[in-house]
Write an enzyme that holds these catalytic residues in place. Structure first.
Site, mmCIF file in Angstrom:
data_model
loop_
_atom_site.group_PDB
_atom_site.id
_atom_site.type_symbol
_atom_site.label_atom_id
_atom_site.label_comp_id
_atom_site.label_asym_id
_atom_site.label_seq_id
_atom_site.Cartn_x
_atom_site.Cartn_y
_atom_site.Cartn_z
ATOM 1 N N GLY A 1 0.823 -1.205 0.000
ATOM 2 C CA GLY A 1 0.000 0.000 0.000
ATOM 3 C C GLY A 1 0.855 1.252 0.000
ATOM 4 C CB CYS A 2 -0.164 4.796 -0.291
ATOM 5 S SG CYS A 2 0.470 6.465 -0.067
ATOM 6 N N PRO A 3 2.823 4.331 1.164
ATOM 7 C CG PRO A 3 4.672 5.561 2.019
ATOM 8 C CD PRO A 3 3.515 4.665 2.449
#
Lengths: 132, 79
Positions: free
Chosen positions: B17-19
Site C-alpha cells: 500500500g501507499c507509500p
C-alpha cells in the site's frame, strides 16, 4: 522552501501513520524533514506498545493493521526507511519523556535524540510546520 | 505498443500500500544511472496518479502506464 517540521502530538495511529507517509516521501525526495514527537505522541513509539500493537486506532487503523491483501508498513518502519533514504531526523520531546517517566531507550531505535522546545524551534525556524 | 516496452529494472511492489511502491521506486532511482528505465509493478490504485506526480517533480520521465488485469506497470526513465 527549506523542508518540513512535523510535530506529532497525537497518539492516534492513523494520524501518526499519515505523518510518517508524508514525511517519508518528502525526505526520500531530498526535502529536509525534522520530526518532533511530543505529548501523547510518544506513547506509540514505546517498545512494548509497538510489539503488542497496542495502538489507539479507529476503523481505518484496524484495517491497516490487519489487512491481508495490502501490506502497510508500520509508521516506525516507515520512519526508519525514510531516515536511511533522505534528510530526516526524529526527536523526542524531553518534557513529555519526563512526564511519561521514560528514557530514550524506552522507545524504538529511530530517534536521533531528544529536544526541548527551544531546540525544536531552532530546527523549525526555516521550515513549514505541520502539527499532527 | 505496451508489449514492446522493456525495462532495465523491474520493481515488484504488488500488494504494497501507499507509500510502499513510490518509496521502492525512489530508492532504486536514487542509485541508478541516468537513462535507466524502471518498471514499477503496483496494485495500489493511488500509485497510478501519485507516481507520475513525483516523477514530474523529480525531473524524470514517465514513459507509459500499462494497466493489467489486477495491477499496473508504470514505466519511468531516470533523467
Amino acid at each position: 522552501m527549506n523542508g518540513y517540521a512535523l510535530v506529532v502530538a497525537t497518539d492516534e495511529f492513523e494520524k501518526i501513520t499519515a505523518a510518517s507517509i508524508i514525511g517519508s516521501i518528502a525526505a526520500a525526495s531530498d526535502i529536509p524533514v525534522d520530526v518532533f514527537v511530543t505529548m501523547n505522541g510518544l506513547r506509540p513509539f514505546e517498545h512494548e506498545v509497538v510489539e503488542t500493537r497496542d495502538f489507539t486506532t479507529g476503523p481505518l487503523g484496524e484495517a491497516m493493521l490487519t489487512s491481508e491483501e495490502t501490506e502497510v508498513p508500520l509508521f516506525t518502519e516507515q520512519f526508519r526507511d525514510a531516515r536511511e533514504m533522505g534528510p530526516m531526523n526524529l526527536y523526542a520531546c524531553t518534557m513529555a519523556m519526563e512526564m511519561w517517566g521514560r528514557e530514550l531507550d524506552d522507545y524504538v531505535d529511530i530517534f536521533d535524540g531528544e529536544l526541548g522546545v527551544s531546540g525544536f524551534l531552532t530546527k523549525a525556524s526555516d521550515k513549514q510546520v505541520i502539527f499532527v | 505498443m505496451s508489449e514492446q516496452l522493456t525495462a532495465d529494472v523491474t520493481i515488484d511492489a504488488r500488494g504494497a500500500g501507499c507509500p510502499g511502491p513510490l518509496m521502492d521506486l525512489i530508492g532504486k532511482v536514487k542509485t541508478a544511472d541516468s537513462g535507466t528505465v524502471f518498471e514499477l509493478q503496483t496494485s495500489d490504485r493511488g500509485s497510478v496518479s501519485d507516481v507520475p506526480e513525483w516523477v514530474e517533480k523529480a525531473g524524470h520521465e514517465l514513459v507509459e502506464t500499462v494497466e493489467h488485469e489486477d495491477y499496473w506497470s508504470i514505466y519511468v526513465q531516470k533523467a
